[in-house]
Design a protein around this motif. Sequence first.
Motif, PDB file in Angstrom:
ATOM      1  N   GLY A   1     -33.619 -15.059 -69.722  1.00 21.67           N
ATOM      2  CA  GLY A   1     -34.817 -15.750 -69.237  1.00 21.67           C
ATOM      3  C   GLY A   1     -34.784 -17.241 -69.508  1.00 21.67           C
ATOM      4  O   GLY A   1     -35.253 -18.047 -68.693  1.00 21.67           O
ATOM      5  N   SER A   2     -34.211 -17.629 -70.654  1.00 23.11           N
ATOM      6  CA  SER A   2     -34.147 -19.053 -70.994  1.00 23.11           C
ATOM      7  C   SER A   2     -33.122 -19.796 -70.151  1.00 23.11           C
ATOM      8  O   SER A   2     -33.089 -21.026 -70.144  1.00 23.11           O
ATOM      9  CB  SER A   2     -33.804 -19.215 -72.481  1.00 23.11           C
ATOM     10  OG  SER A   2     -32.466 -18.795 -72.740  1.00 23.11           O
TER      11      SER A   2
ATOM     12  N   THR B   1     -30.158 -15.251 -74.090  1.00 20.68           N
ATOM     13  CA  THR B   1     -31.418 -14.735 -73.569  1.00 20.68           C
ATOM     14  C   THR B   1     -31.503 -15.206 -72.131  1.00 20.68           C
ATOM     15  O   THR B   1     -31.652 -16.409 -71.859  1.00 20.68           O
ATOM     16  CB  THR B   1     -32.615 -15.270 -74.382  1.00 20.68           C
ATOM     17  OG1 THR B   1     -32.453 -14.872 -75.745  1.00 20.68           O
ATOM     18  CG2 THR B   1     -33.916 -14.705 -73.847  1.00 20.68           C
TER      19      THR B   1
ATOM     20  N   ASN C   1     -34.405 -14.271 -64.495  1.00 16.41           N
ATOM     21  CA  ASN C   1     -35.518 -13.410 -64.884  1.00 16.41           C
ATOM     22  C   ASN C   1     -35.266 -11.980 -64.410  1.00 16.41           C
ATOM     23  O   ASN C   1     -35.304 -11.700 -63.212  1.00 16.41           O
ATOM     24  CB  ASN C   1     -36.826 -13.941 -64.288  1.00 16.41           C
ATOM     25  CG  ASN C   1     -38.013 -13.062 -64.629  1.00 16.41           C
ATOM     26  OD1 ASN C   1     -37.973 -12.293 -65.589  1.00 16.41           O
ATOM     27  ND2 ASN C   1     -39.059 -13.164 -63.840  1.00 16.41           N
TER      28      ASN C   1
ATOM     29  N   ARG D   1     -31.939 -18.290 -54.754  1.00 19.63           N
ATOM     30  CA  ARG D   1     -32.864 -17.440 -55.509  1.00 19.63           C
ATOM     31  C   ARG D   1     -33.680 -16.606 -54.528  1.00 19.63           C
ATOM     32  O   ARG D   1     -34.724 -17.039 -54.044  1.00 19.63           O
ATOM     33  CB  ARG D   1     -33.748 -18.309 -56.400  1.00 19.63           C
ATOM     34  CG  ARG D   1     -32.927 -19.084 -57.420  1.00 19.63           C
ATOM     35  CD  ARG D   1     -33.707 -20.201 -58.089  1.00 19.63           C
ATOM     36  NE  ARG D   1     -32.797 -21.066 -58.825  1.00 19.63           N
ATOM     37  CZ  ARG D   1     -32.726 -21.151 -60.160  1.00 19.63           C
ATOM     38  NH1 ARG D   1     -33.525 -20.411 -60.902  1.00 19.63           N
ATOM     39  NH2 ARG D   1     -31.864 -21.966 -60.738  1.00 19.63           N
TER      40      ARG D   1
ATOM     41  N   ASP E   1     -32.406 -10.151 -73.004  1.00 20.72           N
ATOM     42  CA  ASP E   1     -33.618 -10.865 -72.599  1.00 20.72           C
ATOM     43  C   ASP E   1     -34.651 -10.923 -73.716  1.00 20.72           C
ATOM     44  O   ASP E   1     -35.856 -10.948 -73.457  1.00 20.72           O
ATOM     45  CB  ASP E   1     -34.224 -10.213 -71.352  1.00 20.72           C
ATOM     46  CG  ASP E   1     -34.990 -11.222 -70.500  1.00 20.72           C
ATOM     47  OD1 ASP E   1     -34.559 -12.392 -70.453  1.00 20.72           O
ATOM     48  OD2 ASP E   1     -36.006 -10.855 -69.908  1.00 20.72           O
TER      49      ASP E   1
ATOM     50  N   ARG F   1     -37.009  -9.331 -65.845  1.00 23.23           N
ATOM     51  CA  ARG F   1     -38.152  -8.507 -66.263  1.00 23.23           C
ATOM     52  C   ARG F   1     -38.628  -7.628 -65.107  1.00 23.23           C
ATOM     53  O   ARG F   1     -38.853  -8.118 -64.000  1.00 23.23           O
ATOM     54  CB  ARG F   1     -39.297  -9.393 -66.745  1.00 23.23           C
ATOM     55  CG  ARG F   1     -38.984 -10.190 -67.993  1.00 23.23           C
ATOM     56  CD  ARG F   1     -38.989  -9.311 -69.245  1.00 23.23           C
ATOM     57  NE  ARG F   1     -38.431  -9.993 -70.400  1.00 23.23           N
ATOM     58  CZ  ARG F   1     -39.143 -10.756 -71.226  1.00 23.23           C
ATOM     59  NH1 ARG F   1     -40.434 -10.919 -70.996  1.00 23.23           N
ATOM     60  NH2 ARG F   1     -38.557 -11.326 -72.260  1.00 23.23           N
TER      61      ARG F   1
ATOM     62  N   GLY G   1     -32.828 -19.256 -66.818  1.00 22.18           N
ATOM     63  CA  GLY G   1     -33.273 -19.241 -65.424  1.00 22.18           C
ATOM     64  C   GLY G   1     -33.010 -17.940 -64.704  1.00 22.18           C
ATOM     65  O   GLY G   1     -33.114 -17.878 -63.475  1.00 22.18           O
TER      66      GLY G   1
ATOM     67  N   SER H   1     -34.898  -3.951 -64.784  1.00 22.13           N
ATOM     68  CA  SER H   1     -33.852  -3.437 -65.671  1.00 22.13           C
ATOM     69  C   SER H   1     -33.862  -1.914 -65.650  1.00 22.13           C
ATOM     70  O   SER H   1     -34.930  -1.297 -65.670  1.00 22.13           O
ATOM     71  CB  SER H   1     -34.073  -3.930 -67.107  1.00 22.13           C
ATOM     72  OG  SER H   1     -33.787  -5.308 -67.205  1.00 22.13           O
TER      73      SER H   1
ATOM     74  N   ARG I   1     -26.047 -18.765 -61.893  1.00 22.76           N
ATOM     75  CA  ARG I   1     -27.399 -18.866 -61.340  1.00 22.76           C
ATOM     76  C   ARG I   1     -27.446 -19.910 -60.214  1.00 22.76           C
ATOM     77  O   ARG I   1     -28.167 -19.724 -59.207  1.00 22.76           O
ATOM     78  CB  ARG I   1     -28.388 -19.221 -62.456  1.00 22.76           C
ATOM     79  CG  ARG I   1     -29.837 -19.481 -62.056  1.00 22.76           C
ATOM     80  CD  ARG I   1     -30.529 -18.292 -61.420  1.00 22.76           C
ATOM     81  NE  ARG I   1     -30.145 -18.086 -60.015  1.00 22.76           N
ATOM     82  CZ  ARG I   1     -30.594 -17.105 -59.253  1.00 22.76           C
ATOM     83  NH1 ARG I   1     -31.431 -16.208 -59.750  1.00 22.76           N
ATOM     84  NH2 ARG I   1     -30.185 -16.990 -57.998  1.00 22.76           N
TER      85      ARG I   1
END
Length: 747
Positions: free
Chosen positions: A532-533, A530, A537, A509, A572, A539, A535, A542, A504
């Motif tokens: 999202g935890s 996961t 994302n 970004r 996720d 959502r 950094g 996918s 990441r």
Amino acid sequence: MNTSGVTLRLLDKADKEILKLPRTVKGAFFDFQHKFKANPHTTGLKLQQLKGDSRLWSARVSDDYRALLLRLADDDWLIVSVKHRKDVYDRLSYAVNQVTGGIEYVDLEVVEESVLRRLPAPPSAPAAAPEPVKPQELFADWSDTQLSDLGVAEPLLPVIRTLTTEDQLLGLIEYAPQLTGEVLLALFDGTSFDDVLDQVTTPVAAVEPVDPEDFQAAAERPATVVTTSDETLREALEGGDFGRWKVFLHPTQAKLVERRYSGPARVGGGPGTGKTIVALHRVRHLVQQLPPGRDKPVLLTTYNKNLAADLRSRLLELGGEELVARVDVSHVDQLALRIVREAEPGSGKQAIDDSQAMREWRALLDELGEEGWDPEFLHDEWTQVILGQAVATRTDYFRARRAGRGRNITRGERAEIWQLAERFTQRLDRLGRQTWDQVAERAARLEIGREQRILSIARQREEAGGLDNIHLQDGSGGWLRYRYRHIIVDEAQDLRPAHWKMLRAMAPRQADDLFLVGDTHQRIYKNQVTLGSLGINIRGRSSKLSLSYRTTRQILRSALDVLGETSYDDLDGADETLAGYRSVLSGRMPTGHPFADWAAEREGIAALIKQWDEDPESRIPHEQIAICVPTNQMATEVAYTLSLRGIRPVEIRSDGPNGSEGVHIGTMFRFKGLEYQRMIIAGVTDGLVPRENVSRLRTTDPVRYRHEMQRARSLLFVAATRARDSMDVFWHGTPSPFLGPALTSSC
């Protein structure tokens, strides 16, 4: 070189016919396409319009074979078939599919013959036979309008109405357009109309209105899979393989490759659905958007060394040195080690794997006389919680979340674990060793620090009205910048949390920054994350592939039985399913082989391979046969038995097969990313699959038990889905509880 301005394309279905042609005809076809491009009206080609048809033409390939072509425009032609001159040409159908907007071609004569060949034999009638019961039509529950709305080729509807068995259905699908086959199989498997529309049809539907008379526009749509490449054709003629993965993408795959994403994106799907193909084509697509240069702004990474080597080889095949020159291909642990050594050039620590780390944990506990802790539990706690969350102090560890770790621990136990973890790291330091988890965690810290400096420089530049301050840059004299512009990750389900933190931080970004492909049903390591935890994302970005290009429907069913009702995550926090996962390929049912003991099982494996070798129709090169087993010791013993029977074994190591000619043998872990015509999965015995020690966790640590059982299922699932044509499963004693009744009763 074509100077006449004539465009000649080859329809996807036509390439399969060409592969079946006699070698002399293949050579004639290669010459034909050069002559046609130079001048379609050359006398020797005998180009002529078929009677009663405004678009379909024939041209001479050789004395006995003709190419059938659609004339899309004055100088734009599409080869739809290559046939013997004696074949019937009056039952050929072509049209623009109203749903996909692509060109579809059907030889109704061939389709009907294929279906008729598979009619069930009539039963012998008794003396007073009752009135025969009319067989149930397979698709009686759906109207012609519904099937057409799903994209089924309309000329095939009358034939579809005659189908009463799965065998007949497979006979039709062999010669039907691809979407028709996918739709019919999904309906046959019990998928609802709405789900077929959503999962199969909608992803390939044309986005603009379809003009059924505009064939030239139809030829440009992704649904009309064509090639104009002479090089691709040469591969078919010389090697018998079109290298289809390099050229042909399913429209669903093509959309994922070419889409612009506003941030990190993920592509999931079962084994053999083309996730890696999509990743490789995505790399090429992104490189094509780059400005000229000699740097490597694109990273392609995966979990281990042999997979990374395979990716590099395939990328070279796909785009040559010009493509590979702009891409850094590296497995993720090697990348992390490179980052650490760049920051700490004097460090000579040896990196050790998990099995070596476990030996050190056991040695430490023995030296301390500590019997109250399970070394495997401590190792997982250290890697997944302490290193995974970059916990730096004892106080931070007391506050750390332990989601998914199962066993609850008290504050006093946390204090003991922290002390043992400190002793363990000190022990590794003394020995000059470090685990790959430590390497990943250190690399993540370094890259996060680098990113923070880059962002700080950007803020100060903005405050200074766009002026750079050289004193804010790194000490090397160069300008500090992100390492990559785009990062593509294959086998994403197997990466550690620290790997994701590192990746990441390696790219800005922005749009198209991270592109991940993977399937959590194939997670064979303990790295559950996961995103999202961490950094990342994904959502709303996918997607899922569901059509298997590798294995048959019969093998697929057995493989899915292995997974049972176990739930899997989607990286996720939500559940992942293989709903809609299907294949249009057909073959023989997988076969089970029970034996009394391990020695008899090994002899049975050797006997089966000998049986294949002795039958000319079933004989294949030994390197297309693989045997996977639960342990290294069992692999050694199978190899010894084969050698005694005159069959050469080839061991699969961490960097791939150790040799070119022979039957490939290895543990289930070694087969990730590989595929074979025939798979033998041996030692699938209760107590080995899953391991006997897993059952002891059922009461002492239920969460860990569930994870270990899921991992064992995934490992067997991966092994089963390496098979292309056939799968034989061997066991001794009691079969594994993961094997379905269809397989255990097939012997």
